[in-house]
Design a protein around this motif. Structure first.
Motif, PDB file in Angstrom:
ATOM      1  N   THR A  12       0.962  -1.341  -0.040  1.00  0.00           N
ATOM      2  CA  THR A  12       0.192  -0.125  -0.052  1.00  0.00           C
ATOM      3  C   THR A  12       0.996   1.390   0.164  1.00  0.00           C
ATOM      4  OG1 THR A  12      -1.755  -1.146   1.095  1.00  0.00           O
ATOM      5  CG2 THR A  12      -1.899   1.139   1.158  1.00  0.00           C
ATOM      6  N   ARG A  13       1.961   1.300   0.690  1.00  0.00           N
ATOM      7  CA  ARG A  13       2.771   2.378   0.808  1.00  0.00           C
ATOM      8  C   ARG A  13       3.488   2.744  -0.636  1.00  0.00           C
ATOM      9  NH1 ARG A  13       4.222   4.237   5.571  1.00  0.00           N
ATOM     10  NH2 ARG A  13       3.983   3.312   7.825  1.00  0.00           N
ATOM     11  N   GLY A  14       3.677   1.736  -1.338  1.00  0.00           N
ATOM     12  CA  GLY A  14       4.213   1.707  -2.758  1.00  0.00           C
ATOM     13  C   GLY A  14       3.158   2.564  -3.723  1.00  0.00           C
ATOM     14  N   HIS A  15       1.935   2.161  -3.456  1.00  0.00           N
ATOM     15  CA  HIS A  15       1.016   2.843  -4.127  1.00  0.00           C
ATOM     16  C   HIS A  15       0.540   4.247  -3.878  1.00  0.00           C
ATOM     17  CE1 HIS A  15      -0.174  -0.749  -6.596  1.00  0.00           C
ATOM     18  NE2 HIS A  15      -0.111  -1.386  -5.801  1.00  0.00           N
ATOM     19  N   MET A  16       0.684   4.475  -2.412  1.00  0.00           N
ATOM     20  CA  MET A  16       0.571   5.837  -1.876  1.00  0.00           C
ATOM     21  C   MET A  16       1.398   6.568  -2.565  1.00  0.00           C
ATOM     22  SD  MET A  16       0.011   5.097   2.080  1.00  0.00           S
ATOM     23  CE  MET A  16      -0.077   6.868   2.583  1.00  0.00           C
ATOM     24  N   LEU A  17       3.029   6.226  -2.810  1.00  0.00           N
ATOM     25  CA  LEU A  17       3.878   6.923  -3.180  1.00  0.00           C
ATOM     26  C   LEU A  17       3.602   7.279  -4.867  1.00  0.00           C
ATOM     27  CD1 LEU A  17       6.952   5.312  -1.591  1.00  0.00           C
ATOM     28  CD2 LEU A  17       6.117   7.608  -1.053  1.00  0.00           C
ATOM     29  N   GLU A  18       3.128   6.376  -5.550  1.00  0.00           N
ATOM     30  CA  GLU A  18       2.722   6.544  -6.885  1.00  0.00           C
ATOM     31  C   GLU A  18       1.578   7.812  -6.991  1.00  0.00           C
ATOM     32  OE1 GLU A  18       1.381   2.951  -8.367  1.00  0.00           O
ATOM     33  OE2 GLU A  18       3.381   1.948  -8.069  1.00  0.00           O
ATOM     34  N   GLU A  19       0.727   7.529  -6.071  1.00  0.00           N
ATOM     35  CA  GLU A  19      -0.335   8.830  -6.040  1.00  0.00           C
ATOM     36  C   GLU A  19       0.240  10.102  -5.482  1.00  0.00           C
ATOM     37  OE1 GLU A  19      -3.596   8.816  -6.629  1.00  0.00           O
ATOM     38  OE2 GLU A  19      -3.159   6.770  -7.679  1.00  0.00           O
ATOM     39  N   ILE A  20       1.308  10.099  -4.577  1.00  0.00           N
ATOM     40  CA  ILE A  20       1.946  11.418  -4.386  1.00  0.00           C
ATOM     41  C   ILE A  20       2.680  11.997  -5.311  1.00  0.00           C
ATOM     42  CG2 ILE A  20       3.703  12.281  -2.922  1.00  0.00           C
ATOM     43  CD1 ILE A  20       2.565  10.427  -0.465  1.00  0.00           C
ATOM     44  N   GLN A  21       3.277  10.982  -6.349  1.00  0.00           N
ATOM     45  CA  GLN A  21       4.204  11.411  -7.602  1.00  0.00           C
ATOM     46  C   GLN A  21       3.094  12.292  -8.561  1.00  0.00           C
ATOM     47  OE1 GLN A  21       7.313  11.768  -7.475  1.00  0.00           O
ATOM     48  NE2 GLN A  21       7.104  10.964  -5.622  1.00  0.00           N
ATOM     49  N   ILE A  22       1.850  11.921  -8.480  1.00  0.00           N
ATOM     50  CA  ILE A  22       0.944  12.863  -9.419  1.00  0.00           C
ATOM     51  C   ILE A  22       0.758  14.023  -9.078  1.00  0.00           C
ATOM     52  CG2 ILE A  22      -1.381  12.701  -9.936  1.00  0.00           C
ATOM     53  CD1 ILE A  22      -1.829   9.818  -9.517  1.00  0.00           C
ATOM     54  N   GLY A  23       1.144  14.417  -8.053  1.00  0.00           N
ATOM     55  CA  GLY A  23       1.289  15.877  -7.844  1.00  0.00           C
ATOM     56  C   GLY A  23      -0.286  16.458  -7.254  1.00  0.00           C
ATOM     57  N   ASP A  24      -0.192  17.617  -7.573  1.00  0.00           N
ATOM     58  CA  ASP A  24      -1.748  18.593  -7.102  1.00  0.00           C
ATOM     59  C   ASP A  24      -1.803  18.119  -5.868  1.00  0.00           C
ATOM     60  OD1 ASP A  24      -1.738  19.429  -9.721  1.00  0.00           O
ATOM     61  OD2 ASP A  24      -2.707  17.915 -10.391  1.00  0.00           O
ATOM     62  N   HIS A  25      -0.852  18.343  -4.777  1.00  0.00           N
ATOM     63  CA  HIS A  25      -1.331  18.409  -3.447  1.00  0.00           C
ATOM     64  C   HIS A  25      -2.161  19.427  -2.744  1.00  0.00           C
ATOM     65  CE1 HIS A  25       1.836  15.473  -3.055  1.00  0.00           C
ATOM     66  NE2 HIS A  25       2.623  16.116  -3.685  1.00  0.00           N
ATOM     67  N   TYR A  26      -3.050  19.143  -1.981  1.00  0.00           N
ATOM     68  CA  TYR A  26      -3.864  20.122  -1.424  1.00  0.00           C
ATOM     69  C   TYR A  26      -2.585  21.156  -0.339  1.00  0.00           C
ATOM     70  CZ  TYR A  26      -6.590  22.346   2.193  1.00  0.00           C
ATOM     71  OH  TYR A  26      -6.959  23.460   2.950  1.00  0.00           O
ATOM     72  N   MET A  27      -2.814  22.191  -0.896  1.00  0.00           N
ATOM     73  CA  MET A  27      -1.739  22.968  -0.019  1.00  0.00           C
ATOM     74  C   MET A  27      -2.263  24.108   0.998  1.00  0.00           C
ATOM     75  SD  MET A  27       0.934  22.047  -1.270  1.00  0.00           S
ATOM     76  CE  MET A  27       2.394  23.069  -1.267  1.00  0.00           C
ATOM     77  N   SER A  28      -2.441  23.793   2.064  1.00  0.00           N
ATOM     78  CA  SER A  28      -3.475  24.361   3.192  1.00  0.00           C
ATOM     79  C   SER A  28      -3.083  25.817   3.478  1.00  0.00           C
ATOM     80  CB  SER A  28      -3.239  23.434   4.419  1.00  0.00           C
ATOM     81  OG  SER A  28      -4.119  24.316   5.643  1.00  0.00           O
ATOM     82  N   PRO A  29      -3.972  26.640   3.434  1.00  0.00           N
ATOM     83  CA  PRO A  29      -3.678  28.080   3.730  1.00  0.00           C
ATOM     84  C   PRO A  29      -3.181  28.164   5.344  1.00  0.00           C
ATOM     85  CG  PRO A  29      -5.941  27.932   3.566  1.00  0.00           C
ATOM     86  CD  PRO A  29      -5.418  26.420   3.071  1.00  0.00           C
ATOM     87  N   ARG A  30      -3.367  27.049   6.055  1.00  0.00           N
ATOM     88  CA  ARG A  30      -2.918  27.323   7.427  1.00  0.00           C
ATOM     89  C   ARG A  30      -1.343  27.090   7.385  1.00  0.00           C
ATOM     90  NH1 ARG A  30      -7.264  24.464  10.894  1.00  0.00           N
ATOM     91  NH2 ARG A  30      -8.769  26.332  10.994  1.00  0.00           N
ATOM     92  N   LEU A  31      -0.613  26.492   6.074  1.00  0.00           N
ATOM     93  CA  LEU A  31       0.985  26.401   6.499  1.00  0.00           C
ATOM     94  C   LEU A  31       1.538  27.685   6.129  1.00  0.00           C
ATOM     95  CD1 LEU A  31       0.845  22.996   4.252  1.00  0.00           C
ATOM     96  CD2 LEU A  31       1.505  23.257   6.352  1.00  0.00           C
ATOM     97  N   THR A  32       2.718  27.891   6.743  1.00  0.00           N
ATOM     98  CA  THR A  32       3.542  28.837   6.405  1.00  0.00           C
ATOM     99  C   THR A  32       4.157  28.813   5.192  1.00  0.00           C
ATOM    100  OG1 THR A  32       5.396  27.906   7.325  1.00  0.00           O
ATOM    101  CG2 THR A  32       4.190  29.271   8.918  1.00  0.00           C
ATOM    102  N   ALA A  33       5.033  29.717   4.676  1.00  0.00           N
ATOM    103  CA  ALA A  33       5.690  29.649   3.435  1.00  0.00           C
ATOM    104  C   ALA A  33       6.637  28.436   3.447  1.00  0.00           C
ATOM    105  CB  ALA A  33       6.399  31.052   2.980  1.00  0.00           C
TER     106      ALA A  33
END
Length: 175
Positions: A12-33
């Motif tokens: 499952t971790r391997g498939h998770m990494l494949e999904e992460i590589q797709i990109g387009d991550h949610y970039m929370s406005p609560r995160l600093t620069a």
């Protein structure tokens, strides 16, 4: 304590990494620069070696969350303090769970399964009746994958039609 992911293993971790590589991550406005810059790498590290608790703790330890946020109510913009431990937990759990389920959908399809089973992976103080009725039901891997690939703050609750927002403790497992 984070969500218990029953099928969080090397496959499952391997498939998770494949999904992460797709990109387009949610970039929370609560995160600093700095948090925005570190987020994709932290998500990858968590998927490879850790869990949602580790991810949330990194946000706190590295001071990657803003201390305040603006919001608008009744046409008036206001500022409020962010409860950083809660925000870190919500973001870490929600996004780790989203990639876990995306990876699990890929794994299930590879194994010839077209649905996952919903379960509560984290105890909650007051479970919503809408989420209780979903426990033990099957959900289409294609529906989940399509919905969870959107890059906004899409949660498992959104994907399975549970109103009321995140923090239900719901996740999925292989049938």
């Amino acid at each position: 304590m984070g969500i218990r992911h029953e099928n969080l293993d090397a496959i499952t971790r391997g498939h998770m990494l494949e999904e992460i590589q797709i990109g387009d991550h949610y970039m929370s406005p609560r995160l600093t620069a700095e948090g925005l810059a570190a987020w994709p790498g932290l998500m990858q590290e968590a998927a490879q070696h850790h869990n949602d608790d580790w991810l949330a703790q990194q946000l706190i330890n590295r001071n990657l969350l803003r201390s305040e946020e603006s919001y608008t109510r009744d046409g008036v913009t206001r500022t409020r303090r962010i409860n950083q431990p809660h925000a870190a937990q919500q973001l870490g759990e929600g996004e780790f769970n989203r990639y876990y389920i995306r990876g699990l959908c890929q794994r299930a399809e590879q194994e010839g399964k077209n649905e996952l089973v919903i379960y509560r992976g984290k105890d909650v103080n007051t479970p919503r009746p809408e989420s209780e009725v979903k426990i033990g039901t099957g959900v289409s891997t294609q529906t989940l994958l399509t919905t969870l690939r959107r890059n906004d703050f899409v949660t498992i609750e959104d994907a399975i039609g549970v109103p009321g927002g995140p923090n239900s403790g719901l996740t999925c497992r292989l049938p």
